[in-house]
Design a protein around this motif. Structure first.
Motif, mmCIF file in Angstrom:
data_model
loop_
_atom_site.group_PDB
_atom_site.id
_atom_site.type_symbol
_atom_site.label_atom_id
_atom_site.label_comp_id
_atom_site.label_asym_id
_atom_site.label_seq_id
_atom_site.Cartn_x
_atom_site.Cartn_y
_atom_site.Cartn_z
ATOM 1 N N GLY A 2 30.994 47.485 39.464
ATOM 2 C CA GLY A 2 31.186 48.932 39.451
ATOM 3 C C GLY A 2 32.139 49.359 38.343
ATOM 4 O O GLY A 2 33.057 48.637 37.969
ATOM 5 N N ARG A 3 31.900 50.525 37.830
ATOM 6 C CA ARG A 3 32.761 51.056 36.774
ATOM 7 C C ARG A 3 34.112 51.468 37.356
ATOM 8 O O ARG A 3 34.191 51.988 38.457
ATOM 9 N N GLY A 15 48.884 48.342 32.539
ATOM 10 C CA GLY A 15 49.003 46.950 32.121
ATOM 11 C C GLY A 15 47.804 46.456 31.337
ATOM 12 O O GLY A 15 47.736 45.305 30.953
ATOM 13 N N GLY A 16 46.848 47.327 31.113
ATOM 14 C CA GLY A 16 45.651 46.945 30.364
ATOM 15 C C GLY A 16 44.438 46.870 31.259
ATOM 16 O O GLY A 16 44.515 46.482 32.404
ATOM 17 N N GLY A 17 43.335 47.288 30.730
ATOM 18 C CA GLY A 17 42.079 47.221 31.466
ATOM 19 C C GLY A 17 41.744 48.518 32.158
ATOM 20 O O GLY A 17 42.575 49.101 32.840
ATOM 21 N N SER A 18 40.535 48.975 31.924
ATOM 22 C CA SER A 18 40.081 50.215 32.547
ATOM 23 C C SER A 18 39.094 49.958 33.668
ATOM 24 O O SER A 18 38.649 50.887 34.325
ATOM 25 N N GLY A 19 38.727 48.694 33.875
ATOM 26 C CA GLY A 19 37.755 48.379 34.917
ATOM 27 C C GLY A 19 36.321 48.579 34.452
ATOM 28 O O GLY A 19 35.429 48.749 35.268
ATOM 29 N N LEU A 20 36.088 48.553 33.148
ATOM 30 C CA LEU A 20 34.739 48.761 32.624
ATOM 31 C C LEU A 20 34.094 47.493 32.074
ATOM 32 O O LEU A 20 32.902 47.472 31.811
ATOM 33 N N GLY A 21 34.863 46.434 31.879
ATOM 34 C CA GLY A 21 34.372 45.244 31.186
ATOM 35 C C GLY A 21 33.106 44.647 31.761
ATOM 36 O O GLY A 21 32.130 44.425 31.037
ATOM 37 N N LEU A 22 33.077 44.344 33.050
ATOM 38 C CA LEU A 22 31.888 43.719 33.636
ATOM 39 C C LEU A 22 30.694 44.666 33.653
ATOM 40 O O LEU A 22 29.564 44.243 33.437
ATOM 41 N N ALA A 23 30.943 45.948 33.884
ATOM 42 C CA ALA A 23 29.846 46.917 33.893
ATOM 43 C C ALA A 23 29.214 47.014 32.508
ATOM 44 O O ALA A 23 27.980 47.046 32.376
ATOM 45 N N ILE A 24 30.017 47.042 31.469
ATOM 46 C CA ILE A 24 29.495 47.108 30.099
ATOM 47 C C ILE A 24 28.764 45.816 29.755
ATOM 48 O O ILE A 24 27.666 45.836 29.189
ATOM 49 N N ALA A 25 29.358 44.679 30.098
ATOM 50 C CA ALA A 25 28.720 43.390 29.820
ATOM 51 C C ALA A 25 27.369 43.298 30.521
ATOM 52 O O ALA A 25 26.376 42.861 29.924
ATOM 53 N N ARG A 26 27.304 43.715 31.768
ATOM 54 C CA ARG A 26 26.036 43.694 32.516
ATOM 55 C C ARG A 26 24.999 44.574 31.846
ATOM 56 O O ARG A 26 23.841 44.199 31.694
ATOM 57 N N THR A 35 20.193 38.574 32.829
ATOM 58 C CA THR A 35 20.945 38.884 34.044
ATOM 59 C C THR A 35 22.378 38.384 33.888
ATOM 60 O O THR A 35 22.646 37.425 33.165
ATOM 61 N N LEU A 36 23.269 39.038 34.575
ATOM 62 C CA LEU A 36 24.676 38.655 34.609
ATOM 63 C C LEU A 36 25.095 38.597 36.067
ATOM 64 O O LEU A 36 24.927 39.566 36.803
ATOM 65 N N THR A 37 25.596 37.450 36.491
ATOM 66 C CA THR A 37 26.068 37.289 37.866
ATOM 67 C C THR A 37 27.461 36.689 37.843
ATOM 68 O O THR A 37 27.883 36.092 36.854
ATOM 69 N N VAL A 38 28.169 36.857 38.936
ATOM 70 C CA VAL A 38 29.496 36.270 39.083
ATOM 71 C C VAL A 38 29.492 35.431 40.352
ATOM 72 O O VAL A 38 29.056 35.880 41.406
ATOM 73 N N ASP A 39 29.939 34.191 40.228
ATOM 74 C CA ASP A 39 30.024 33.277 41.363
ATOM 75 C C ASP A 39 31.483 33.087 41.743
ATOM 76 O O ASP A 39 32.320 32.823 40.879
ATOM 77 N N ASP A 40 31.773 33.231 43.029
ATOM 78 C CA ASP A 40 33.123 32.959 43.523
ATOM 79 C C ASP A 40 33.373 31.458 43.505
ATOM 80 O O ASP A 40 32.522 30.666 43.901
ATOM 81 N N LEU A 41 34.535 31.077 43.023
ATOM 82 C CA LEU A 41 34.955 29.688 43.032
ATOM 83 C C LEU A 41 36.193 29.542 43.910
ATOM 84 O O LEU A 41 36.789 30.545 44.317
ATOM 85 N N GLU A 42 36.577 28.324 44.196
ATOM 86 C CA GLU A 42 37.783 28.103 45.000
ATOM 87 C C GLU A 42 38.999 28.749 44.337
ATOM 88 O O GLU A 42 39.838 29.343 44.988
ATOM 89 N N HIS A 43 39.063 28.633 43.028
ATOM 90 C CA HIS A 43 40.149 29.249 42.255
ATOM 91 C C HIS A 43 39.536 30.126 41.181
ATOM 92 O O HIS A 43 39.165 29.649 40.115
#
Length: 57
Positions: A2-3, A15-26, A35-43
């Protein structure tokens, strides 16, 4: 994806970042037929980008 979304409470707009990076990349990856996906990892998380290969002759 989400934007204007920041999931890390410690990150602020000041502190930097507008919250647009992943939305623009997608949007860019989708425009190229991928397609662009994000996988949760342990860390943390892993971003996976899949783009189609051009046809071969």
């Amino acid at each position: 994806f989400g934007r204007f979304v920041r999931l890390d409470d410690s990150r602020s707009r000041a502190g930097g970042g507008s919250g647009l990076g992943l939305a623009i990349a997608r949007d860019i990856v989708t425009a190229h037929g991928g397609t662009l996906t994000v996988d949760d990892l342990e860390h943390g998380a892993a971003m996976r980008i899949r783009l189609p290969l051009p046809p071969t002759d």
